[in-house]
Design an enzyme around this catalytic site. Structure first.
Site, PDB file in Angstrom:
ATOM      1  N   ARG A  80       1.054  -1.733   0.069  1.00  0.00           N
ATOM      2  CA  ARG A  80      -0.008   0.031  -0.104  1.00  0.00           C
ATOM      3  C   ARG A  80       0.503   1.219  -0.123  1.00  0.00           C
ATOM      4  NH1 ARG A  80      -2.915   0.835   4.565  1.00  0.00           N
ATOM      5  NH2 ARG A  80      -1.673  -0.575   5.241  1.00  0.00           N
ATOM      6  N   SER A 149       7.318  -5.867   6.528  1.00  0.00           N
ATOM      7  CA  SER A 149       7.499  -6.749   7.455  1.00  0.00           C
ATOM      8  C   SER A 149       7.793  -7.765   6.999  1.00  0.00           C
ATOM      9  CB  SER A 149       5.856  -6.914   7.680  1.00  0.00           C
ATOM     10  OG  SER A 149       5.545  -5.271   8.119  1.00  0.00           O
ATOM     11  N   ASP A 202       5.775  -3.731  11.486  1.00  0.00           N
ATOM     12  CA  ASP A 202       4.004  -3.209  11.664  1.00  0.00           C
ATOM     13  C   ASP A 202       4.552  -3.560  12.940  1.00  0.00           C
ATOM     14  OD1 ASP A 202       4.588  -5.965  11.747  1.00  0.00           O
ATOM     15  OD2 ASP A 202       3.709  -6.668  11.068  1.00  0.00           O
TER      16      ASP A 202
END
Length: 467
Positions: A80, A149, A202
């Site tokens: 994203r 991540s 994250d």
């Protein structure tokens, strides 16, 4: 159905319940072990199974930042990109837009330059679209926070070498390389004038995203497919820290707590078999007991034993029931939350996923019990981990009357209601009534995305804080 079959099945479930027991006394031992392992991991590299990695984030957002910042969140088959317009302490997030992009499968095992080239081209498109309708950058370089991540060895706030890929990625030439440098090079090739201000994961993003709105947030925790935690430590409590202490006096620690182990953890035969057959035997034991990746698989293994030792499901073909990871955590959540009088949802899930048909109500009730035992053990052990963090920070007994907030993100916490309820009630049980009054657990949505942009703001090379 023969009474003997029911009795045999009930015995398997009774044994499971006994082996999964998590009385408060045991959970306090787990919390103490977690706090001890945290200390050992801060003492020296390799001092503990819990890595306690320095994130190099020494300044978290305060809520006073202003300006335009970007975030990039790469952690799976999608990534994203987002941008946030921050308006200082009065307005906070004035505007926020994001776009999700699917990574073409061939890029997940191609070359590093192809993957980062694709990401940079999508980021360039996103910037171009937005330029038409938002503030210009006033000649400043755009700043980006990068949530990545995967396991990295971080060297500074904005550099880290990839240790190994996980999930579906296998790009060999990226391993051992600095992922920020790879992204920076790809952006320059696109003619994108953007500076990577921070590399985070994250859990750190969740902490930052929640801290922006609430200065009492002390930790960010992920309970999703996997699990991890990050928290704010005093820099002087980190003996392995080399070099100057940061001006803030703080350092965010990325715990990598999935690898925690203690002899107090209630491990069953099912967990031992799962671990032995996993890709990383002997590692991530805590994660294998509490995270969304594994809960459905543990239940499947119990159901297989029930079926093989009793005829409670009738004469069935065991092919599906023997298939690893066929039963997922969302399936067991649906069965666990089934409130229909005849447990219709349980019947549907058994039929759809495992081809077990024509079950009796008695058999379905046993299935719900199994889901409950496995999920409650997970949630209670998860709460013990949170209690361990509070203990390490000296915030588990409320002597100072400080408010402590733990921000949690991840699908397991968000969507599995009974897991969340068990976790919250267990944390209260461990802290006691008085200390519980000053501890809050909050759901922090989308920490990894907005958290990256907010850390870019707090690390900005331009002064951008409005008093």
């Amino acid at each position: 159905m023969a009474a003997a079959a029911v009795a045999t099945a009930e015995q398997v479930v009774a044994d499971l319940r006994e082996k999964c027991e998590t009385p408060a006394s045991l959970l306090r031992e787990v919390a103490s072990a977690m706090a001890d392992e945290m200390g050992a991991g801060l003492e020296r590299e390799g001092g503990s199974k819990v890595k306690m990695l320095l994130s190099y984030v020494d300044k978290l957002p305060t809520g006073r930042e202003e300006g335009l910042f970007y975030g990039l969140d790469l952690g799976g088959t999608n990534f994203r990109v987002l941008r946030v317009q921050l308006g200082g302490s009065e307005k906070h997030v004035v505007n926020r837009e994001s776009r999700e992009v699917t990574i073409p499968p061939h890029l997940m095992s191609g070359s590093s330059s192809e993957l980062f080239g694709f990401i940079a081209s999508e980021l360039a498109k996103f910037v171009a679209d937005e330029e038409k309708c938002t503030d210009s950058t006033n000649g400043k370089k755009r700043e980006l926070g990068f949530t990545f991540s995967f396991p990295v060895k971080q060297r500074s706030i904005a550099s880290g070498t990839l240790v190994k890929w996980t999930k579906a990625f296998s790009i060999d030439d990226a391993v051992g390389e600095d992922v920020v440098a790879e992204l920076q090079t790809a952006m320059e090739k696109q003619g994108l004038d953007m500076h990577v201000a921070a590399l985070i994961n994250d859990a750190v993003g969740t902490l930052a995203g929640a801290r922006y709105y609430d200065e009492d947030v002390v930790a960010g925790v992920i309970f999703g497919t996997g699990t991890n935690a990050a928290y704010v430590e005093k820099a002087y409590s980190i003996p392995k820290w080399e070099g100057e202490l940061p001006n803030s006096g703080d350092m965010v620690i990325n715990m990598e707590w999935g690898n925690f182990y203690s002899s107090h953890l209630p491990v069953t035969e099912y967990d031992q078999e799962l671990d032995k057959e996993s890709l990383n035997p002997g590692e991530q034991i805590y994660e294998k007991l509490i995270s969304g990746m594994y809960l459905g698989e543990i239940v499947r293994r119990v159901l297989l034993k029930v079926s093989l030792q009793s005829s409670i499901f009738g004469d069935i073909d065991h092919t599906k029931l023997r298939t690893h990871f066929l039963l997922r955590t969302p399936h067991i959540s649906s069965m666990h939350h089934d409130e229909t009088p005849d447990l219709k949802i349980v019947a549907e899930k058994l039929e759809q996923n495992l081809e077990i048909t024509g079950t009796s109500l008695q058999a379905r009730k046993l299935v719900v019990q199994i889901c409950d035992i496995v999920a409650s053990r997970a949630a209670r052990l998860a709460a013990a981990g949170l209690a361990g963090i509070l203990k390490k920070l000296g915030r588990d007994c409320n002597a100072q009357k400080q408010r402590s907030v733990i921000a949690i993100d991840g699908g397991l916490f968000e969507h599995y209601t009974k897991f969340r309820e068990y976790l919250e009630s267990t944390l209260g049980e461990l802290l006691g009534e008085e200390a519980s009054k000053s501890v809050a657990v909050k759901h922090a949505d989308d920490g990894s995305g907005i958290g990256a942009a907010l850390i870019a703001a707090s690390q900005s090379q331009y002064t951008n804080v409005v008093p």
